[in-house]
Design an enzyme around this catalytic site. Structure first.
Site, PDB file in Angstrom:
ATOM      1  N   LYS A  22       0.840  -1.198   0.000  1.00 54.18           N
ATOM      2  CA  LYS A  22       0.000   0.000   0.000  1.00 54.18           C
ATOM      3  C   LYS A  22       0.877   1.250   0.000  1.00 54.18           C
ATOM      4  CE  LYS A  22      -3.660  -0.363   2.584  1.00 54.18           C
ATOM      5  NZ  LYS A  22      -4.256  -0.549   3.927  1.00 54.18           N
ATOM      6  N   ARG A  92      -2.967   3.449   8.574  1.00 52.50           N
ATOM      7  CA  ARG A  92      -3.357   2.292   7.765  1.00 52.50           C
ATOM      8  C   ARG A  92      -2.237   1.259   7.715  1.00 52.50           C
ATOM      9  NH1 ARG A  92      -4.600   4.941   2.082  1.00 52.50           N
ATOM     10  NH2 ARG A  92      -5.762   2.989   1.818  1.00 52.50           N
ATOM     11  N   GLY A 101      -8.223  -6.598   4.326  1.00 49.69           N
ATOM     12  CA  GLY A 101      -9.049  -6.678   5.518  1.00 49.69           C
ATOM     13  C   GLY A 101      -8.435  -7.485   6.649  1.00 49.69           C
ATOM     14  N   MET A 103      -5.629  -6.790   8.429  1.00 48.35           N
ATOM     15  CA  MET A 103      -5.077  -6.012   9.533  1.00 48.35           C
ATOM     16  C   MET A 103      -5.915  -4.753   9.719  1.00 48.35           C
ATOM     17  SD  MET A 103      -1.107  -6.847   8.986  1.00 48.35           S
ATOM     18  CE  MET A 103      -1.213  -6.214   7.359  1.00 48.35           C
ATOM     19  N   ARG A 336      -3.683  -1.325  -6.392  1.00 48.23           N
ATOM     20  CA  ARG A 336      -2.879  -2.552  -6.356  1.00 48.23           C
ATOM     21  C   ARG A 336      -3.336  -3.435  -7.516  1.00 48.23           C
ATOM     22  NH1 ARG A 336      -5.898  -4.172  -0.945  1.00 48.23           N
ATOM     23  NH2 ARG A 336      -7.950  -4.517  -1.820  1.00 48.23           N
ATOM     24  N   HIS A 455     -16.757  -7.992   1.364  1.00 44.40           N
ATOM     25  CA  HIS A 455     -15.724  -8.874   1.901  1.00 44.40           C
ATOM     26  C   HIS A 455     -15.885 -10.292   1.364  1.00 44.40           C
ATOM     27  CE1 HIS A 455     -13.947 -11.553   5.005  1.00 44.40           C
ATOM     28  NE2 HIS A 455     -12.985 -10.660   4.932  1.00 44.40           N
ATOM     29  N   ARG A 561      -0.150 -47.631 -13.484  1.00 43.06           N
ATOM     30  CA  ARG A 561      -0.044 -48.613 -12.391  1.00 43.06           C
ATOM     31  C   ARG A 561      -0.839 -49.844 -12.785  1.00 43.06           C
ATOM     32  NH1 ARG A 561      -1.581 -43.671 -10.345  1.00 43.06           N
ATOM     33  NH2 ARG A 561      -0.186 -42.684  -8.837  1.00 43.06           N
ATOM     34  N   ARG A 617       4.351 -49.604 -15.005  1.00 45.25           N
ATOM     35  CA  ARG A 617       5.053 -50.088 -13.814  1.00 45.25           C
ATOM     36  C   ARG A 617       4.563 -51.487 -13.470  1.00 45.25           C
ATOM     37  NH1 ARG A 617       4.275 -47.256  -8.144  1.00 45.25           N
ATOM     38  NH2 ARG A 617       2.202 -48.125  -8.422  1.00 45.25           N
ATOM     39  N   SER A 764      12.775 -43.186 -13.225  1.00 44.88           N
ATOM     40  CA  SER A 764      11.683 -42.274 -12.879  1.00 44.88           C
ATOM     41  C   SER A 764      11.647 -42.191 -11.359  1.00 44.88           C
ATOM     42  CB  SER A 764      10.361 -42.798 -13.423  1.00 44.88           C
ATOM     43  OG  SER A 764       9.319 -41.972 -12.977  1.00 44.88           O
ATOM     44  N   GLY A 766      10.098 -41.946  -8.019  1.00 41.07           N
ATOM     45  CA  GLY A 766       8.808 -42.118  -7.366  1.00 41.07           C
ATOM     46  C   GLY A 766       8.861 -41.298  -6.094  1.00 41.07           C
ATOM     47  N   ASP A 769       7.131 -42.461  -2.472  1.00 41.45           N
ATOM     48  CA  ASP A 769       7.885 -43.388  -1.647  1.00 41.45           C
ATOM     49  C   ASP A 769       9.227 -42.805  -1.230  1.00 41.45           C
ATOM     50  OD1 ASP A 769       6.972 -45.944  -0.681  1.00 41.45           O
ATOM     51  OD2 ASP A 769       6.416 -46.361  -2.760  1.00 41.45           O
ATOM     52  N   CYS A 831       7.518 -39.302 -11.334  1.00 38.88           N
ATOM     53  CA  CYS A 831       6.093 -39.568 -11.230  1.00 38.88           C
ATOM     54  C   CYS A 831       5.744 -39.455  -9.747  1.00 38.88           C
ATOM     55  CB  CYS A 831       5.740 -40.940 -11.788  1.00 38.88           C
ATOM     56  SG  CYS A 831       6.694 -42.286 -11.091  1.00 38.88           S
ATOM     57  N   TYR A 851      11.128 -35.206 -17.956  1.00 36.69           N
ATOM     58  CA  TYR A 851       9.672 -35.012 -17.855  1.00 36.69           C
ATOM     59  C   TYR A 851       9.197 -35.096 -16.420  1.00 36.69           C
ATOM     60  CZ  TYR A 851       9.245 -40.131 -17.377  1.00 36.69           C
ATOM     61  OH  TYR A 851       9.353 -41.430 -16.942  1.00 36.69           O
TER      62      TYR A 851
HETATM   63  P1  ADP Z   1      -7.500  -2.073   3.831  1.00 35.17           P
HETATM   64  O1  ADP Z   1      -6.087  -2.498   3.796  1.00 35.17           O
HETATM   65  O2  ADP Z   1      -8.349  -2.929   4.688  1.00 35.17           O
HETATM   66  O3  ADP Z   1      -8.058  -1.829   2.469  1.00 35.17           O
HETATM   67  P2  ADP Z   1      -7.163   0.773   4.093  1.00 35.17           P
HETATM   68  O4  ADP Z   1      -5.952   1.233   4.778  1.00 35.17           O
HETATM   69  O5  ADP Z   1      -7.155   0.834   2.614  1.00 35.17           O
HETATM   70  O6  ADP Z   1      -7.516  -0.674   4.602  1.00 35.17           O
HETATM   71  O7  ADP Z   1      -8.356   1.624   4.648  1.00 35.17           O
HETATM   72  C1  ADP Z   1      -9.664   1.264   4.428  1.00 35.17           C
HETATM   73  C2  ADP Z   1     -10.455   2.417   3.880  1.00 35.17           C
HETATM   74  O8  ADP Z   1     -10.342   3.559   4.713  1.00 35.17           O
HETATM   75  C3  ADP Z   1      -9.998   2.929   2.532  1.00 35.17           C
HETATM   76  O9  ADP Z   1     -10.519   2.176   1.490  1.00 35.17           O
HETATM   77  C4  ADP Z   1     -10.561   4.305   2.511  1.00 35.17           C
HETATM   78  O10 ADP Z   1     -11.887   4.290   2.090  1.00 35.17           O
HETATM   79  C5  ADP Z   1     -10.483   4.705   3.962  1.00 35.17           C
HETATM   80  N1  ADP Z   1      -9.318   5.573   4.140  1.00 35.17           N
HETATM   81  C6  ADP Z   1      -8.064   5.222   4.399  1.00 35.17           C
HETATM   82  N2  ADP Z   1      -7.258   6.304   4.458  1.00 35.17           N
HETATM   83  C7  ADP Z   1      -8.033   7.369   4.231  1.00 35.17           C
HETATM   84  C8  ADP Z   1      -7.801   8.781   4.132  1.00 35.17           C
HETATM   85  N3  ADP Z   1      -6.592   9.281   4.266  1.00 35.17           N
HETATM   86  N4  ADP Z   1      -8.855   9.549   3.878  1.00 35.17           N
HETATM   87  C9  ADP Z   1     -10.079   9.033   3.710  1.00 35.17           C
HETATM   88  N5  ADP Z   1     -10.367   7.741   3.781  1.00 35.17           N
HETATM   89  C10 ADP Z   1      -9.361   6.911   4.041  1.00 35.17           C
HETATM   90 MG    MG Z   2     -10.051  -2.809   5.910  1.00 31.10          MG
HETATM   91 MG    MG Z   3      -7.762  -0.564   1.191  1.00 36.55          MG
END
Ligand code: ADP
Ligand code: MG
Ligand code: MG
Length: 874
Positions: A22, A92, A101, A103, A336, A455, A561, A617, A764, A766, A769, A831, A851
């Site tokens: 990120k 973040r 999601g 962390m 990303r 999610h 086999r 075999r 070959s 195996g 085993d 194999c 192979y």
């Molecule tokens: P995750 O890794 O779970 O996607 P993020 O760090 O991307 O978590 O944060 C989740 C959400 O929080 C982002 O998608 C965004 O909508 C909101 N967010 C994060 N940083 C900011 C910011 N500087 N201003 C406004 N919204 C933010």
């Molecule tokens: Mg999140």
């Molecule tokens: Mg995010």
């Protein structure tokens, strides 16, 4: 002193190791001049230092952060302490590999009882200010103090119901103030702690919490699942807040530059007006499709389209972009490479190559070979579908594939049921990161809320699990464990069938079949074959399996086999007669009958493979596997064989072995009963002769002797088999070019490979085993403790699934080297299960083997893995 903190403008996309994915991408977007709110990143190294130092924050790090904070204050003209320009921040997490999601994130940090009033004055919007504050209280409480969000959400739901408020954004300032007061009380009640009013204290506590979140349960499970190392740590991004919740000209959303489910080259995403952060993915309000933004805010939409095109071109891959609009001004908050289904991954890879954004090599490298399995996902049988009762067609096709299973309403139950061997479908209103353990084991996931980027949808696509999301016709009561649908009710344990490709759900079990291949898959396979150096063969002996492998263009059979052929009832009788009878005549007759069957078996194999290579075999398992064990069966067989029960039982007892895996099996059988192997060799040659005569097929059988550990075993058997075959060929006046090789599956065989090679035309490995014998792990029982070994870090992975390079791999390396010193062109293959495992295939490729052979459905996986390995070694 090592630098631990980086301004966004100091970094770039290459710095994922230190800045996390990120952070590196925020830096890259800043460099590209895109509208990213300013900020800085605390490195992953700082996180690991913190975790390794008994969770202590060093004063150096604190100082460094303070310095960057001051810089940010200076350049933004805002400050924690300036009532007219309050600085609010997001904190973040972000590791090297994206773990959506998994962390934690805290938004609106810097607010307190005073600042919230200033914010209201500055923005002239009290409800906005208190909305931010209640969000901060909830996120901070959850992330930093570990107060379960259900305390806050539960109260919010209760409050909204009581005041008949439908959505959060309709709450008035006065109402939000009451909620804020209650939230602060929850802190006291649950943790006996006050919410810290000092913004700096908030900041450091949040940073520590994000560091620690690297080791929370769901992050650990996710890492295990995706094989992400535990010692990478997470970076922490500190960023100026922008506000999607500041009215109807604001909003927040997520978009993919191409459809992550189908791969279609069209912007795909969702947004919510007047919302912040995770509102879109949390499935609380149903978001609008991104296309709607075109009418709502044409200029913003146009800008977003341009930026997303730019990002896709820049990264040369489909992007997953998070954005926020604050009073009609667009900000990018994350980009990303987007997670996608296998289906879309193949289409996108081919399209990007054809659009000139990627080379063929890069196209192939962008794929996860294992994901082919999802492309070959089963689909429901058309006729069966017509009969089936519909639950609903209202759901979104969030992740393709079809599956059936029994309904579970929570992750724990799902896990429990799967452990006892059930197939389950996880059915929930919505999923959250806590459910990950249950989602992993489910055949399918169904939710009643949330959209295509919820999610459940994102995680299911990542795992290749079929998912129907946001099926609003379902009324799911997770507590009572019932789900009402338009025509009825289902309860826990009921079977449903889920089609993630079109979003349909059916009652009961609908029959499945394999799906058709598609053009993108074909294209990737064609390219992979261009690049792969290794030949890919299949392990197969039945006509159906062989046809499957040939359809995937396998270069023949690496392992047929023969033991399976002895288990059909009419043959089993003869086999038992051979094993159990003490009359030489009876034994001879039994073998003669089996010979006739075997000739037919091999004719089927050779005529199906046509002139492709086939390794047969010779018989491998211990003989006791062919004899009955239950008393009733023994009695029946005794009658069939016309001998006394006691005599038969006595003979069976003699066959019993303490350690059958280390017992009288493989070539050891033929040392004591050479006639067994001679019969099989004869069947192979006679079937080849008859195909030569009947169909003009030129079959060159490769006959393989298993479990050789001593040169004498091979010399003796080779001599006998060759003589027998010569005899037949002379008698028949025929010529069949056959070869005779051995399986290498004992450590000793590896070490004397330079001797064995003199008597063998091919080797070959195996690997099943060989792994078993190297570790001394019984393949059939090791599952009991292997997981514990992996959890405790004694083993990195299950060596039966991925080559153990330092042990088993070293033996293979030695054997290859020794063999090729004597015969540089010695044909050597693999194999066994490892022949279909991408990492192991790369290892075998680098050793220069000829192979690998794997089960027919893994042939495409093996081709891609072999191509990737060849591309990497270029
Ligand atoms: P995750 O890794 O779970 O996607 P993020 O760090 O991307 O978590 O944060 C989740 C959400 O929080 C982002 O998608 C965004 O909508 C909101 N967010 C994060 N940083 C900011 C910011 N500087 N201003 C406004 N919204 C933010
Ligand atoms: Mg999140
Ligand atoms: Mg995010």
């Amino acid at each position: 002193m090592t630098k631990r903190v980086y301004r966004f403008k100091e970094g770039n996309a290459e710095m994922k190791e230190i800045l996390g994915g990120k952070g590196a991408n925020l830096a890259e977007m800043t460099r590209l001049g895109l509208p990213v709110p300013d900020g800085f990143t605390i490195s992953t190294e700082a996180c690991m230092d913190y975790l390794n130092n008994g969770q202590a924050f060093t004063s150096e790090l604190k100082k460094e952060i303070e310095t960057y904070l001051e810089q940010l204050e200076l350049s933004s003209g805002k400050s924690f302490d300036d009532p007219e320009n309050i600085m609010l921040l997001s904190v973040r997490s972000g590791a090297k590999f994206s773990m959506p999601g998994m962390m934690d994130t805290v938004l609106n940090l810097g607010l307190n009882d005073e600042n919230v009033k200033h914010l209201a004055t500055i923005t002239q919007d009290e409800s906005f200010a208190y909305d931010c504050y209640r969000r901060l209280l909830q996120m901070f409480g959850d992330v930093v103090f570990g107060i379960d969000t259900s305390h806050f959400e539960g109260y919010l739901d209760f409050y909204k119901q009581k005041h008949s408020v439908l959505v959060d954004s309709d709450l008035t300032a006065e109402q939000l103030k009451e909620i804020v007061t209650e939230y602060k009380r929850i802190y006291l009640e649950i943790k006996k702690l006050e919410f810290p009013q000092d913004p700096r204290e908030q900041l450091f506590a949040a940073v520590e919490a994000v560091f620690s979140s690297w080791n929370n349960e769901r992050a650990k499970i996710y890492r295990q699942l995706h094989r992400i190392p535990d010692n990478l740590g997470t970076a922490v991004n500190i960023q100026l807040m922008v506000f999607g919740n500041s009215g109807n000209q604001s909003g927040t959303g997520v978009a993919f530059t191409r459809n992550p489910s189908t791969g279609e080259n069209k912007l795909f995403g969702e947004y919510l007006i007047n919302a912040q952060g995770e509102d879109v993915v949390a499935g609380i309000r149903t978001p609008l499709p991104i296309a709607n933004l075109k009418e709502a805010m044409p200029e913003v939409y146009q800008q977003f389209v341009e930026m997303s095109e730019l990002l896709e071109k820049h990264y040369r891959d489909m992007q997953d972009i998070e954005f926020t609009i604050e009073n009609k001004k667009l900000y990018l908050l994350q980009t990303r490479n987007g997670k996608r289904t296998a289906h879309s991954a193949f289409k996108i890879a081919v399209d990007l190559v054809e659009e000139g954004l990627k080379t063929k090599e890069e196209g192939i490298m962008s794929l996860d070979p294992q994901s082919v399995n999802q492309l070959l996902h089963p689909v429901f049988v058309e006729e069966a579908l017509k009969e089936a009762d519909l639950v609903s067609k209202a759901g979104l096709p969030a992740s393709p594939g079809s599956a059936t299973g029994r309904i579970c309403f929570d992750a724990a139950t799902a896990k429990e049921w799967v452990d006892r061997g059930e197939k389950v479908v996880l059915v929930r209103q919505e999923t959250s990161p806590e459910d990950i353990g249950g989602m992993v084991v489910s055949e399918a996931i169904v939710t009643s809320r949330g959209g295509m980027t919820s999610h459940a949808a994102v995680v299911a696509r990542g795992m290749g699990t079929c998912c129907v999301a946001g099926c609003s016709e379902l009324e799911i009561d997770e507590f009572l464990k019932v789900v009402k649908y338009p025509n009825g009710t289902l309860t826990e344990g009921d079977v449903i069938s889920v089609d993630g490709t079109n979003g349909d759900i059916y009652v009961g079990h609908v029959e499945l079949t394999l799906s058709e291949k598609n053009e993108y898959f074909e294209q990737i396979m064609a390219w992979s074959k261009e690049f792969a150096r290794l030949e890919i063969r299949m392990n197969a002996e039945t006509e159906n399996d062989i046809k499957t492998g040939i359809a995937f263009d396998a270069n023949g059979i690496g392992l047929a086999r023969t033991e399976h052929m002895f288990f059909a009832p009419e043959r089993l009788i003869e086999m038992r007669r051979f094993i159990l009878s003490d009359s030489t005549l009876a034994r001879k007759e039994a073998l003669e009958t089996i010979l006739e069957y075997q000739i037919e078996d091999f004719k089927t194999i050779f005529s199906t493979t046509q002139e492709k290579a086939v390794v047969v075999r010779l018989l491998d398992p211990p003989l006791h596997e062919f004899v009955p064990s239950k008393q009733a069966d023994v009695e029946r067989v005794a009658k069939e064989m016309d001998i006394r029960y006691e005599v038969l039982q006595q003979r069976i007892n003699e066959l019993h072995e303490i350690n059958p895996m280390l017992g009288h099996r493989g070539c050891r059988l033929a040392i004591t009963y050479p006639e067994l192997y001679l019969m099989q060799a004869e069947a192979i040659i006679r079937s080849a002769i008859s195909l030569q005569r009947e169909m003009k097929l030129d079959v060159n059988p490769e006959i393989m002797i298993p479990l050789v550990g001593m040169t004498g075993e091979l010399t003796i058997l080779k001599e006998k088999i060759n003589q027998h075959i010569q005899h037949i060929l002379e008698e028949e006046k025929a010529t069949i070019a056959y070869t005779l090789g051995t399986m290498i599956e004992l450590p000793r065989a590896c070490l004397i490979a330079d001797e064995l090679v003199k008597d063998a035309d091919f080797f070959s490995f195996g690997t099943n085993d060989l792994t078993q014998m190297t570790y001394g792990f019984s393949r059939d029982d090791a599952a009991k403790y292997i997981n514990q070994y992996i959890t405790d870090g004694i083993l990195p992975v299950d060596p039966f699934q991925t080559i153990d390079e330092e042990g088993v791999g070293e033996l293979i390396r030695i054997a290859v080297k020794k063999a090729r010193t004597i015969k540089p062109k010695m044909k050597i293959g693999v194999c066994g299960e490892l022949g279909g495992d991408p990492e192991s295939i790369a290892f075998f490729d680098k050793l220069g083997l000829d192979y690998v052979s794997c089960s027919p459905y893994r042939v495409p996986v093996a081709y891609i893995a072999a191509a990737q390995s060849a591309i990497q070694s270029k």
